[in-house]
Design an enzyme around this catalytic site. Structure first.
Site, short mmCIF file in Angstrom:
data_model
loop_
_atom_site.label_atom_id
_atom_site.label_comp_id
_atom_site.label_asym_id
_atom_site.label_seq_id
_atom_site.Cartn_x
_atom_site.Cartn_y
_atom_site.Cartn_z
N HIS A 7 8.77 7.49 0.86
CA HIS A 7 7.40 7.98 0.86
C HIS A 7 7.46 9.45 0.49
O HIS A 7 8.28 10.19 1.04
CB HIS A 7 6.78 7.78 2.25
CG HIS A 7 5.30 7.94 2.28
ND1 HIS A 7 4.68 9.16 2.12
CD2 HIS A 7 4.29 7.03 2.43
CE1 HIS A 7 3.37 9.00 2.19
NE2 HIS A 7 3.11 7.72 2.38
N ARG A 27 -3.52 13.07 -0.68
CA ARG A 27 -3.48 13.34 -2.11
C ARG A 27 -4.64 12.64 -2.83
O ARG A 27 -5.19 13.15 -3.80
CB ARG A 27 -2.14 12.91 -2.70
CG ARG A 27 -1.02 13.87 -2.32
CD ARG A 27 0.34 13.45 -2.86
NE ARG A 27 0.90 12.33 -2.12
CZ ARG A 27 1.28 11.19 -2.66
NH1 ARG A 27 1.16 11.00 -3.96
NH2 ARG A 27 1.81 10.24 -1.92
#
Length: 318
Positions: A7, A27
């Site tokens: 990740h 994000r």
């Protein structure tokens, strides 16, 4: 087993929270990645998708920035949402606000410090369409199994592992249990009991030290970017550690014995580390979560899976 997904964003500090995920929603809502020089570095690696590039691309980009000396002093980068509206942050990223408030960081005003963290195994136990493994009576599902996602995994797709294959495994395991004539083998139970009891002894090495050593080698030589030289170095070190396990020192206690649990864990960890490393050496290409700097392109000849058992390696075409 060489396909280990990282990740892109895990917490860096404090050490007690190291690796805890910072959701991709950060994000998705407009968070930007900055290196220690305050450069938005994703412009170099994925100018079209920027921070919304796939996990492997973002993780590799962060890794490269850190390895080339543009990371923070804690070997991370910054994930910044301070330019977003406070109300949006509260509405969309409430859990992240609380997660960082807990360590004294107000993400509305200051950046989060993040680094890639090992997240999901695409490889695992080989199963058939009934979730049966090659071991009689052993059914498996979820991240412990291989083949569902191929060489990479999209965010959220692990749900299929647990819900779809969990249901299949449960139903067929139930059917098997109703008709099985399998009986517990007392000798095997005694052997396993003796194996665990034998770990409680006076040795030279604390199992926690071995665990940290395995983790360090995996991060340094078998993580996001790999090459044959470092993989072979790692394999050599792992084989040495495996030989040293007989010198583990575990306290004898009738109470909750964390050292004993760690000792059992590292015995399994070293086997998995060796399998991952051997598989990564064999796959001389880059595919999915497996990236080789010495073989940066994918190779159609490698559209196959590596199947590992105690006695041999073989290849299975897909």
């Amino acid at each position: 087993m060489e396909e280990v997904q990282f990740h892109p964003t895990g917490m860096v500090l404090p050490k007690s929270k190291q690796g805890i995920l910072v959701t991709e929603a950060v994000r998705a809502e407009g968070g930007i990645l900055l290196n220690a020089l305050n450069e938005r570095f994703m412009e170099k690696y994925a100018p079209d998708k920027m921070e919304l590039a796939t996990r492997d691309v973002v993780a590799r980009s962060i890794y490269k920035e850190v390895m080339e000396g543009r990371g923070t002093e804690n070997e991370g980068v910054y994930l910044d949402i301070s330019h977003l509206d406070d109300d949006l942050i509260d509405e969309k990223l409430e859990t992240m606000v609380l997660q960082f408030n807990d360590i004294g960081v107000n993400i509305k005003n200051e950046p989060m410090e993040v680094s890639p963290t090992a997240h999901h195994f695409m490889g695992g136990v080989k199963i058939n369409d009934k979730c049966q493994s090659s071991v009689s009576g052993l059914f498996a599902c979820g991240e412990v199994t291989g083949g569902v996602h191929g060489g990479n995994r999209l965010g959220g797709n692990a749900l299929a592992d647990t819900q779809v294959f969990g249901k299949i495994a449960g139903e067929y395991a139930s059917e098997y249990a109703k008709t099985s004539t399998f009986e517990t083998n007392p000798q095997m139970v005694e052997e396993e009991s003796n194996r665990i009891k034998s770990l409680v002894k006076s040795g030279k090495i604390n199992p926690q030290e071995i665990k940290k050593k395995i983790q360090h080698i995996m991060w340094e030589k078998v993580s996001i970017v790999r090459n044959e030289k470092e993989l072979n170095m790692a394999l050599k070190e792992f084989l040495k550690i495996k030989n040293e396990l007989k010198n583990m020192k575990v306290k004898d206690t009738t109470q909750y014995n964390k050292e004993l649990l760690t000792a059992i864990e590292v015995i399994n960890m070293i086997e998995i580390a060796i399998i991952i490393t051997k598989s990564a050496i064999l796959r001389r290409e880059s595919r999915g979560a497996h990236y080789r700097s010495d073989f940066p392109e994918s190779d159609d000849n490698w559209k196959k899976s590596i199947v590992v058992n105690k006695n041999k390696l073989k290849f299975m075409n897909r």
